[in-house]
Design a protein around this motif. Structure first.
Motif, PDB file in Angstrom:
ATOM      1  N   ALA A  86      -4.836-142.850  26.026  1.00 15.78           N
ATOM      2  CA  ALA A  86      -5.066-141.406  25.865  1.00 15.78           C
ATOM      3  C   ALA A  86      -6.237-141.086  24.951  1.00 15.78           C
ATOM      4  O   ALA A  86      -6.725-139.949  24.970  1.00 15.78           O
ATOM      5  N   ARG A 125      -9.400-139.202  26.352  1.00 13.97           N
ATOM      6  CA  ARG A 125      -9.134-137.795  26.641  1.00 13.97           C
ATOM      7  C   ARG A 125      -9.037-136.988  25.341  1.00 13.97           C
ATOM      8  O   ARG A 125      -9.516-135.855  25.258  1.00 13.97           O
ATOM      9  N   GLN A 161     -12.441-136.351  23.913  1.00 16.39           N
ATOM     10  CA  GLN A 161     -13.159-135.290  24.620  1.00 16.39           C
ATOM     11  C   GLN A 161     -12.654-133.913  24.220  1.00 16.39           C
ATOM     12  O   GLN A 161     -13.436-132.960  24.113  1.00 16.39           O
ATOM     13  N   ALA A 162     -11.341-133.788  23.986  1.00 15.22           N
ATOM     14  CA  ALA A 162     -10.758-132.478  23.698  1.00 15.22           C
ATOM     15  C   ALA A 162     -10.931-132.053  22.245  1.00 15.22           C
ATOM     16  O   ALA A 162     -11.212-130.879  21.965  1.00 15.22           O
ATOM     17  N   LEU A 215      -1.506-139.651  32.373  1.00 20.08           N
ATOM     18  CA  LEU A 215      -2.861-139.106  32.296  1.00 20.08           C
ATOM     19  C   LEU A 215      -3.507-138.946  33.674  1.00 20.08           C
ATOM     20  O   LEU A 215      -4.513-138.241  33.803  1.00 20.08           O
ATOM     21  N   ARG A 216      -2.950-139.567  34.682  1.00 20.12           N
ATOM     22  CA  ARG A 216      -3.492-139.392  36.034  1.00 20.12           C
ATOM     23  C   ARG A 216      -3.196-137.990  36.570  1.00 20.12           C
ATOM     24  O   ARG A 216      -3.873-137.504  37.479  1.00 20.12           O
ATOM     25  N   TRP A 234      -2.410-133.385  31.187  1.00 16.14           N
ATOM     26  CA  TRP A 234      -3.375-133.432  30.087  1.00 16.14           C
ATOM     27  C   TRP A 234      -2.875-134.356  28.996  1.00 16.14           C
ATOM     28  O   TRP A 234      -1.734-134.815  29.010  1.00 16.14           O
ATOM     29  N   TRP A 235      -3.708-134.644  28.014  1.00 10.13           N
ATOM     30  CA  TRP A 235      -3.402-135.696  27.044  1.00 10.13           C
ATOM     31  C   TRP A 235      -2.128-135.426  26.239  1.00 10.13           C
ATOM     32  O   TRP A 235      -1.444-136.357  25.809  1.00 10.13           O
TER      33      TRP A 235
END
Length: 520
Positions: free
Chosen positions: A58, A61, A64-65, A185-186, A189-190
């Motif tokens: 995770a 992700r 990035q967030a 995660l597929r 959201w994280w």
């Protein structure tokens, strides 16, 4: 044998007549409530261990967030483990004093609150705090759950079987954490990797008061606040110093912090000898069987964490597999480990702890040697074989350590004993990355192209020619080989030590007087 006057699963009772053992087993045979109680306890245990590894997939992700700095990203990963490892001893004793079921209920509630806070964290700092809160709650759950389990199963053999299942759940949780994270995660959201905890926590809070009974020490005494602070802060500083030195290199800060942690831990150990109700029973380590078992809790976790971390990089950055594919390749080893945890009590009952511990370390040593056959062009089969063979030893280590820790002390001290066993796992996990990971990094710097400190950073350099990329990959694989060989040698040495230190079990009923440390 007797450890502190309490029979282990392979104790003196195992040498008594078949009629006596059969009568006692029937008298203490666990009912449906005990097995349902075990099932309820496994939920929080699975979550606590799974949350130690679920962020491996995770983190991209999350980065990035929330755009954390490099230091913040490290703390997002480590704050949970630091909190768990630093507070296990303290909460094991607190549960002994004030009630283990009560502590379980509070811990599960706080774990759920921390999971929600982490899932919806608006910033990196908030996520770090939420992860630390989850770690504090996790530290309340593990030793108390193990102690309540010992109350459910009074018969030593049944208790050993139940603890084997308990250990299997803990081991499986850590192994499947990355896989669960990858699947979630597929689609989501994280934050979903944290919200998955809530259904299990809710079910536990509903069923635990019905199936589990309160257990506390008959003479609780007073919790020494100074010891709580010394153990927690000392472990935190010592582990942080090691991890900082491993990731950033030796510096004045890492050395000072690490030394300060060691000083506090020495102070803590000396203080326990003067207390009437110590947090940790250091007298347990006078028994060689117990000492070997606790080392068995530490060294396999060190080898496991280091090789799993390095193998993950090998599969992705060297062989080019996806993150989820790399995680799925670990499932055969995880399955072997889980099954071994369950069957180990039956094996120990037949061959004894001496032989079982030797098999444990020799299996890990052999499994690690399979990694020496990996190359920059292939090695998936060797990796799977390595995890499967070593998984036998890892499974034995989980089951034997937990059973020995709980069986070595009176029931009213089971929480503290369980905390020692779990702390050895957590510290072993930290030491594996810190020490063996540093060894791999050192080999990479010495034999690699010396363009960047890590393989991934090297491969991401613009304009990197294929020859240098191949050189970097070769250097990384060499570091993996050195770590595997080093850990294999250490496990072989510990197997020899187990065979030398642990006596061959007697086949006759002892007639001598039993004292606190065994037969006189």
């Amino acid at each position: 044998m007797y450890l502190l006057g309490v029979p282990t699963a392979r104790g003196w009772l195992a040498n008594a007549s078949c009629r006596t053992v059969h009568d006692m087993s029937r008298q203490h045979s666990p009912g449906l409530r005990a097995w349902l109680g075990l099932l309820v306890l496994l939920g929080p245990v699975l979550l606590v261990s799974m949350d130690g590894s679920i962020l491996f997939l995770a983190m991209p992700r999350i980065s990035q967030a929330l755009t954390p700095t490099a230091g913040q990203a490290l703390w997002i990963l480590d704050s949970y483990g630091f909190a768990v490892g630093s507070l296990l001893i303290a909460f094991g004793a607190i549960g002994d004093r004030y009630g283990r079921l009560r502590l379980l209920m509070v811990g599960a509630t706080v774990f759920g609150i921390g999971s929600v806070a982490a899932a919806f964290a608006p910033s990196a700092e908030f996520l770090i705090a939420a992860r630390a809160l989850m770690g504090v709650a996790g530290a309340t759950l593990l030793p108390s759950a193990l102690a309540v389990l010992s109350e459910l199963f009074a018969d030593p053999r049944r208790r050993a079987q139940a603890i084997g299942i308990f250990a299997a759940a803990f081991a499986a949780g850590f192994a499947i954490g990355p896989v669960v994270g990858g699947v979630l995660l597929r689609t989501f959201w994280w934050g979903s990797v944290f919200l998955v905890n809530l259904p299990v926590i809710a079910l536990f809070l509903v069923l635990a008061p019905v199936l589990l009974r309160e257990v506390r020490a008959t003479r609780p005494g007073r919790v020494d606040l100074t010891s709580v602070v010394l153990s927690a802060v000392g472990l935190l500083l010592a582990v942080y110093g090691l991890k900082h030195a491993a990731t950033e290199g030796l510096s004045v800060d890492s050395v000072v912090i690490g030394i300060a942690g060691v000083i506090l831990l020495v102070w803590f150990a000396r203080r326990q000898r003067r207390l009437e109700h110590p947090l940790m029973e250091f007298s347990l380590f006078r028994d060689r069987v117990f000492t070997i078992a606790i080392i068995t809790g530490l060294l396999p976790l060190a080898a496991w964490s280091a090789t799993a971390y390095l193998a993950g990089i090998y599969l992705q950055s060297v062989l080019g597999l996806s993150v989820l594919a790399a995680a799925l390749l670990a499932l055969p080893g995880a399955a072997v480990l889980t099954i071994t945890c369950i069957v180990t009590p039956f094996v120990v009952d037949r061959v004894g702890k001496r032989t079982s511990l030797a098999i444990c370390h020799l299996s890990i040593a052999a499994g690690l040697l399979f990694l020496l056959a990996t190359t920059i062009t292939g090695g998936i089969g060797w990796y799977i074989a390595s995890t499967a063979v070593a998984g036998v030893g890892y499974g034995i280590s989980f089951a034997v350590v937990a059973d020995t820790a709980v069986g070595a002390v009176p029931v009213e001290r089971a929480g503290s004993a369980g905390a020692i066993a779990e702390t050895s796992n957590e510290i072993g996990n930290a030491l594996g990355i810190a020490l063996l990971g540093s060894l791999a990094a050192l080999v990479f710097r010495i034999s690699g192209p010396d363009l960047a400190p890590t393989l991934d950073e090297t491969l991401q350099l613009p304009g990197l020619v294929p020859a240098l990329a191949e050189e970097a990959k070769t250097a990384f694989v060499t570091g993996l080989h050195v770590v595997a060989a080093t850990a294999s040698v250490l496990h072989t040495a510990l197997a020899v030590l187990a065979l030398r230190w642990i006596p061959v079990p007697s086949r006759t009923v002892p007639t001598r007087t039993l004292g606190p440390q065994g037969p006189r």
